[in-house]
Every structure is written in C-alpha cells, then in structure tokens.
Design a protein around this motif. Structure first.
Motif, short mmCIF file in Angstrom:
data_model
loop_
_atom_site.label_atom_id
_atom_site.label_comp_id
_atom_site.label_asym_id
_atom_site.label_seq_id
_atom_site.Cartn_x
_atom_site.Cartn_y
_atom_site.Cartn_z
N GLU A 157 -6.84 -2.04 10.32
CA GLU A 157 -6.02 -1.59 9.20
C GLU A 157 -5.38 -2.77 8.46
O GLU A 157 -5.04 -2.63 7.31
N HIS B 9 -5.61 -8.34 -0.30
CA HIS B 9 -4.94 -7.72 -1.44
C HIS B 9 -4.21 -8.82 -2.20
O HIS B 9 -3.04 -9.11 -1.93
N LEU C 170 -11.50 6.73 4.48
CA LEU C 170 -10.10 6.94 4.18
C LEU C 170 -9.39 5.61 3.98
O LEU C 170 -9.73 4.62 4.62
N ALA C 171 -8.39 5.60 3.10
CA ALA C 171 -7.60 4.39 2.91
C ALA C 171 -6.78 4.13 4.16
O ALA C 171 -6.28 5.06 4.80
N ARG D 76 -3.71 3.34 6.60
CA ARG D 76 -2.32 3.76 6.50
C ARG D 76 -1.39 2.55 6.31
O ARG D 76 -0.35 2.65 5.65
N ASN E 42 2.16 0.86 -0.22
CA ASN E 42 0.85 0.70 0.38
C ASN E 42 -0.11 0.28 -0.73
O ASN E 42 -0.28 0.99 -1.73
N GLU F 100 -3.19 0.28 -1.11
CA GLU F 100 -4.40 1.06 -1.36
C GLU F 100 -4.12 2.50 -1.75
O GLU F 100 -4.99 3.17 -2.29
N THR F 101 -2.92 2.98 -1.50
CA THR F 101 -2.62 4.38 -1.83
C THR F 101 -1.48 4.52 -2.83
O THR F 101 -1.33 5.58 -3.45
N GLY F 102 -0.65 3.49 -2.97
CA GLY F 102 0.52 3.59 -3.83
C GLY F 102 1.68 4.33 -3.20
O GLY F 102 2.73 4.49 -3.83
N GLN F 103 1.51 4.79 -1.96
CA GLN F 103 2.58 5.52 -1.28
C GLN F 103 3.58 4.54 -0.65
O GLN F 103 3.38 3.33 -0.66
N GLU G 49 5.99 6.31 6.44
CA GLU G 49 6.07 7.73 6.08
C GLU G 49 7.50 8.23 5.96
O GLU G 49 7.77 9.18 5.21
#
Length: 348
Positions: free
Chosen positions: A193, A198, A212-213, A215, A249, A251-254, A258
């Motif tokens: 991971e 980047h 899947l991207a 986490r 993140n 790769e997801t922008g989140q 969590e």
C-alpha cells in the motif's frame, strides 16, 4: 416534573425487578440521551502550553526508563472527560519523548494513529518495513494494524512529537487492542500500500480498472513540502480568503484516516480566522508562529508546540499576533467519521 421526581414515583420493588432482569426505564434518562437543542458536552476548551509540558517530559525521562514505559507519553487529558484519557471526545493527543540511543519497540494496534514532529532530529519511525525520517513539522501516519517502532540513528538531543490517535472511539466500542513485538515479513498487503511515486498533484500510479485504490498510499508528509504549498496558495488568495489545505489520500481524495481529518491552516501576518460552528471536535497543534485563540470562554495565547482542544459546536477564532510572520496550525477533527455516520452538521 424532574427526572428525580419521576424516579421517586416508581415502586421500589418494580425498580428491583427491572434491575434483576437487566432492564432500565429509559424515559428517566431521555434528557441525557437526546437532550433538547444542544448535546450534553463534557469536554471543554483547553490550552496546553508546550513549554510547561516539555519540562514535565524531561522529568519523565529521568524517572521512567523507556524499557518500563515502552512509549514515554504524557497524554493531553481534557478535564471534562474523566471516564477516559482523551483530548476531545474522539481524539487523543499525547506528547512523546525519545532520547538518543533509545528504541521504542515495534507494536501495532487497532486505533488509527499519526504523529506531528515538534522538535529534534536523528530519529525515524519504522512503519511495517519502511523507515520514515522525522523532522519538525512532518506528519507521519501509522494506520490501523500497521507495525511501527521508533529508533535513533544519530543526534545528541531528545526528540518530541505529538501522538494523535482515535482510541477514544475504539475503547468505548470495545475493539481496541495492541499486539507486541513481531516481524512484518508476512504482512505483504500493507507493504504494497505504501507508494513513493506520488510526486505530481493530480497524477497517480496507473492501476487496472479492476484494482482498488490503496487505503493508505502515503505515510509521510514532510513539512517543507507542506509549507511550500501553503505559501504558493497564499500568494494567489485574496486577504479575505483563508489559506486552509487538507491532507488527503493521493489516490482517492478522501481523508488520510477513516476517523480523522488532518488539515493545515496558515494565518498570514495579523490575520484572524473564525472557524465554522460545527458538530466535529477538533485538536489544534501549533506548528509555527505566535498567536491567540478564543474557544468559547477560553482565551489562550499560543506559540509553537502548544495544543488546543475545541469541543463540538464551539465558537472558535484564531489570530496571528505577528505583523510580519505567518503562523501555521495543524487541525485534526473527527468530521470523516461523523459524515459516515450521518451526524455531521454545520451552523451558518
């Protein structure tokens, strides 16, 4: 009638019967469970002076060998949260000190964690099998179930950082636990991971549509890059527009984790920032500069290394006292968790 009067009306034998069956009259606690207008708020606004806490850390290093403590940490304990060690209802902050030559052994745990480096050089955090250098202002992640340890490789001065964890959430859910010293040879999933490629905003390593991207693609956010980004944004912002950037993140922008969002607020010389009133609680750590903050009834003057606790629905204003130098604040809040639960709100 008050809850006390209503409770007095219940026959004693009825109350005993309920207790024997593990039942309870919820109507007597309704005002606590779902209060009208505003939540019951135990956590209050607090200011922790780094200068004062640093002196206590030094004493701790003389009293407690690292072998006994494993992690020599002074928790930022909110006085209102007497039932648990927490800085806000959902976030724990603690100042950790490691001396030259010391080694904090490897462990992993359920709570998500990060650390903001405050002072020192010459140490690194090993996350799984990746060695991550630590310098002041750096943000380092140790996501849930990731092995991590701390080591010195050079230097003669102590290192101090702010630990940030979400165990105030995990403990009440009875999911928090720790695993001790162990190798990570068989933890290949977490190893894959971490990505170091980047390097350009908006560009991510190619993956097939079926993949899947990851986490947690990035664990280390060096301060020089963060400061450079803030200064670049500030050069193109109007004076009435805040310079506020969020770690995400790649790769997801989140959010990075969590349960917690991490962002950096730059206060230009003399600038004042009024935060929105919202349901998220926030821990604020001063990366650099001097200023003052009003959090409800608390008024605090701060400097680098200080920490503030901002409870839910607090009225918060941050000000840069300097007329020539910027100030930088790390903000950690629980908005990602609240959004997922559908309970997040803001007031205009």
């Amino acid at each position: 009638m008050s809850p006390e009067i209503r409770q007095a009306i219940l026959p004693a034998e009825y109350g005993a019967k309920l207790k024997s069956l593990s039942l309870a009259p919820a109507w007597l606690k309704l005002g606590q469970l779902v209060p009208a207008g505003r939540p019951v708020r135990l956590a209050g606004p607090v200011h922790w002076s780094y200068r004062e806490a640093r002196a206590c850390l030094t004493t701790a290093s003389e009293l407690v060998p690292i072998e006994q403590a494993e992690r020599r940490v002074l928790g930022l304990a909110n006085p209102g949260l007497t039932s648990r060690l927490a800085t806000t209802p959902s976030i724990f902050g603690g100042l950790q000190l490691i001396l030259p030559g010391e080694h904090a052994p490897s462990h992993r745990h359920v709570p998500a964690a990060a650390r903001l480096i405050i002072e020192g050089a010459g140490a690194f955090t090993r996350v799984n099998d990746k060695d991550i250098p630590m310098l002041p202002g750096d943000l380092v992640l140790t996501p849930p179930h990731h092995w991590h340890s701390h080591h010195f490789y050079s230097g003669t001065e102590p290192m101090v950082w702010l630990d940030i964890l979400d165990h105030p959430i995990c403990v009440p859910m009875e999911t928090s636990f720790l695993s001790g010293e162990q190798e990570v040879d068989n933890d290949q999933r977490a190893e894959r991971e971490y990505r170091t490629d980047h390097v350009i905003p908006g560009l991510a390593p190619y993956r097939r549509p079926s993949q899947l991207a990851p986490r947690y693609p990035i664990w280390h956010f060096p301060w020089p890059k963060t400061e450079s980004a803030l200064n670049a944004v500030a050069a193109n912002r109007r004076k009435d527009e805040p310079v506020h950037m969020m770690f995400v993140n790649a790769e997801t922008g989140q959010s990075l984790l969590e349960t917690m969002a991490f962002s950096v607020l730059m206060l230009r010389p003399g600038e004042e920032y009024a935060a929105p009133t919202r349901s998220a609680s926030t821990m604020v750590s001063i990366i650099g500069g001097e200023g003052e903050s009003t959090v409800d009834e608390l008024h605090a003057k701060w400097e680098a290394g200080d920490t503030l606790s901002c409870p839910t629905f607090a009225q918060v204003v941050h000000r840069n006292r300097s007329g020539t130098k910027p100030a930088y604040l790390l903000l950690v809040d629980d908005s990602p968790m609240q959004v997922k639960l559908g309970i997040y709100s803001e007031e205009a």
